[in-house]
Design a protein around this motif. Sequence first.
Motif, PDB file in Angstrom:
ATOM      1  N   VAL A  56       1.119  -1.262  -0.575  1.00 30.52           N
ATOM      2  CA  VAL A  56       0.007   0.232   0.129  1.00 30.52           C
ATOM      3  C   VAL A  56       0.950   1.654  -0.418  1.00 30.52           C
ATOM      4  N   PHE A  57       1.732   1.544   1.361  1.00 29.21           N
ATOM      5  CA  PHE A  57       3.001   2.547   1.126  1.00 29.21           C
ATOM      6  C   PHE A  57       4.053   2.219   0.143  1.00 29.21           C
ATOM      7  N   THR A  58       5.299   3.581  -0.041  1.00 34.59           N
ATOM      8  CA  THR A  58       6.467   2.908  -0.842  1.00 34.59           C
ATOM      9  C   THR A  58       7.592   2.965   0.747  1.00 34.59           C
ATOM     10  N   GLU A  59       8.142   2.953   0.204  1.00 35.68           N
ATOM     11  CA  GLU A  59       9.372   3.507   1.824  1.00 35.68           C
ATOM     12  C   GLU A  59       9.747   4.229   2.197  1.00 35.68           C
ATOM     13  N   SER A  60       9.108   4.789   2.059  1.00 30.93           N
ATOM     14  CA  SER A  60       9.542   6.424   2.065  1.00 30.93           C
ATOM     15  C   SER A  60       8.112   6.748   2.682  1.00 30.93           C
ATOM     16  N   GLN A  61       7.325   6.445   2.009  1.00 28.19           N
ATOM     17  CA  GLN A  61       5.264   6.869   3.318  1.00 28.19           C
ATOM     18  C   GLN A  61       5.606   6.123   4.475  1.00 28.19           C
ATOM     19  N   GLU A  62       6.360   4.765   4.335  1.00 26.56           N
ATOM     20  CA  GLU A  62       6.273   3.647   5.632  1.00 26.56           C
ATOM     21  C   GLU A  62       7.371   4.721   6.415  1.00 26.56           C
ATOM     22  N   GLY A  89       7.671   7.353  11.722  1.00 27.01           N
ATOM     23  CA  GLY A  89       8.371   8.411  12.196  1.00 27.01           C
ATOM     24  C   GLY A  89       6.563   9.199  13.338  1.00 27.01           C
ATOM     25  N   TYR A  90       5.381   9.228  12.572  1.00 32.05           N
ATOM     26  CA  TYR A  90       4.917   9.386  13.642  1.00 32.05           C
ATOM     27  C   TYR A  90       3.884   8.987  13.793  1.00 32.05           C
ATOM     28  N   ILE A  91       4.703   6.911  14.589  1.00 33.27           N
ATOM     29  CA  ILE A  91       3.920   6.243  15.762  1.00 33.27           C
ATOM     30  C   ILE A  91       5.410   6.903  16.894  1.00 33.27           C
ATOM     31  N   LYS A  92       6.464   7.286  16.017  1.00 31.91           N
ATOM     32  CA  LYS A  92       7.410   7.467  17.355  1.00 31.91           C
ATOM     33  C   LYS A  92       7.179   8.627  18.156  1.00 31.91           C
ATOM     34  N   SER A  93       7.215   9.345  17.266  1.00 32.47           N
ATOM     35  CA  SER A  93       6.147  10.624  17.520  1.00 32.47           C
ATOM     36  C   SER A  93       5.610  10.637  18.527  1.00 32.47           C
ATOM     37  N   MET A  94       4.271   9.674  18.534  1.00 33.80           N
ATOM     38  CA  MET A  94       2.991   9.695  19.612  1.00 33.80           C
ATOM     39  C   MET A  94       3.467   8.678  20.562  1.00 33.80           C
ATOM     40  N   MET A 132      -9.771   1.748   9.835  1.00 37.51           N
ATOM     41  CA  MET A 132      -8.718   0.736  10.047  1.00 37.51           C
ATOM     42  C   MET A 132      -8.509  -0.076   8.580  1.00 37.51           C
ATOM     43  N   ALA A 133      -6.370  -0.250   9.227  1.00 41.64           N
ATOM     44  CA  ALA A 133      -5.786  -1.125   8.365  1.00 41.64           C
ATOM     45  C   ALA A 133      -6.149  -2.639   8.694  1.00 41.64           C
ATOM     46  N   GLY A 134      -6.199  -3.402   8.390  1.00 38.61           N
ATOM     47  CA  GLY A 134      -6.225  -4.848   9.139  1.00 38.61           C
ATOM     48  C   GLY A 134      -5.554  -4.865   9.855  1.00 38.61           C
ATOM     49  N   GLU A 135      -6.111  -6.350  10.733  1.00 36.60           N
ATOM     50  CA  GLU A 135      -5.071  -7.520  11.272  1.00 36.60           C
ATOM     51  C   GLU A 135      -4.084  -7.571  10.534  1.00 36.60           C
ATOM     52  N   ASP A 136      -3.760  -8.388   9.332  1.00 31.05           N
ATOM     53  CA  ASP A 136      -2.391  -8.704   8.757  1.00 31.05           C
ATOM     54  C   ASP A 136      -1.158  -7.698   8.039  1.00 31.05           C
ATOM     55  N   TRP A 137      -2.258  -6.920   7.580  1.00 33.31           N
ATOM     56  CA  TRP A 137      -1.264  -6.090   7.384  1.00 33.31           C
ATOM     57  C   TRP A 137      -0.448  -5.518   9.325  1.00 33.31           C
ATOM     58  N   VAL A 138      -1.164  -4.703   9.765  1.00 30.32           N
ATOM     59  CA  VAL A 138       0.077  -4.627  10.746  1.00 30.32           C
ATOM     60  C   VAL A 138       0.999  -5.573  11.185  1.00 30.32           C
ATOM     61  N   ARG A 139       0.359  -6.626  11.107  1.00 27.88           N
ATOM     62  CA  ARG A 139       1.080  -7.698  11.971  1.00 27.88           C
ATOM     63  C   ARG A 139       2.381  -7.532  11.563  1.00 27.88           C
ATOM     64  N   ASN A 140       2.357  -7.176   9.740  1.00 31.75           N
ATOM     65  CA  ASN A 140       4.053  -7.584   8.792  1.00 31.75           C
ATOM     66  C   ASN A 140       4.241  -6.089   8.423  1.00 31.75           C
ATOM     67  N   PHE A 141       3.641  -4.817   9.146  1.00 32.16           N
ATOM     68  CA  PHE A 141       4.104  -3.854   9.087  1.00 32.16           C
ATOM     69  C   PHE A 141       5.093  -3.547  10.603  1.00 32.16           C
ATOM     70  N   LYS A 167       6.190  -6.752  11.918  1.00 31.51           N
ATOM     71  CA  LYS A 167       7.766  -7.234  11.250  1.00 31.51           C
ATOM     72  C   LYS A 167       8.316  -6.011  10.459  1.00 31.51           C
ATOM     73  N   ARG A 168       8.162  -5.643   9.301  1.00 31.63           N
ATOM     74  CA  ARG A 168       9.282  -5.114   8.970  1.00 31.63           C
ATOM     75  C   ARG A 168       9.410  -3.465   9.329  1.00 31.63           C
ATOM     76  N   ASN A 169       9.341  -3.202  10.684  1.00 32.27           N
ATOM     77  CA  ASN A 169       9.425  -2.844  11.505  1.00 32.27           C
ATOM     78  C   ASN A 169       9.796  -2.985  13.101  1.00 32.27           C
ATOM     79  N   PRO A 170      10.488  -3.339  12.939  1.00 34.19           N
ATOM     80  CA  PRO A 170      11.383  -3.855  14.593  1.00 34.19           C
ATOM     81  C   PRO A 170      11.495  -3.422  15.008  1.00 34.19           C
TER      82      PRO A 170
END
Length: 175
Positions: free
Chosen positions: A82-88, A93-98, A133-142, A144-147
């Motif tokens: 869904v998102f490019t690498e820069s968008q991810e 960054g948003y999540i870390k700021s939160m 909302m995004a799906g459970e599978d999407w957030v799980r893989n997200f 995994k990509r951003n440990p």
Amino acid sequence: MRCAVANTTVMVRKYERMSGRQSWSEEEMAKAVAAVVSGKMGYKLAARTYHIPRSTLQRRASKVRYQQPDDPKPLMGHYRRVFTESQEKDLVGYIKSMEKFFMGVSRRDIRELAFQYAEDNNLNHPFDVNTRMAGEDWVRNFLKRNPELLHKSEKDYELEPVNFDQFYHFMCQSS
């Protein structure tokens, strides 16, 4: 009387192709695609000039012509990013700021953030429009990509409520 014949195998020393498929070179294909994309030649003329099948040239040229440099990388199968690498990276960054300002983020917050980010950027996404909302599978893989986002346990996140809408609009205004 029987005559014994030795069972010998004949090795082929020089393979000769029977088919004429893909007898063109990648260099010629690259030249033809460049000529078509730049507008110097049409498909038929470029195919005849460089001795390349027109349908293959059309497919390759359309990939070059319509793919933006920051497009998500294609995946195997029918799944797509869904998102490019820069968008991810922006989402991370948003999540870390939160986490920094509001002391924690749940998986649900990440799912809502991803949906809102996709909607605000007019991205084509498979997220649920009813739950927004995004799906459970999407957030799980997200995750995994951003440990680096997995440093706290899920219980720690659930104890700290976050006003997601207020934070997201705050981040949009500060950017």
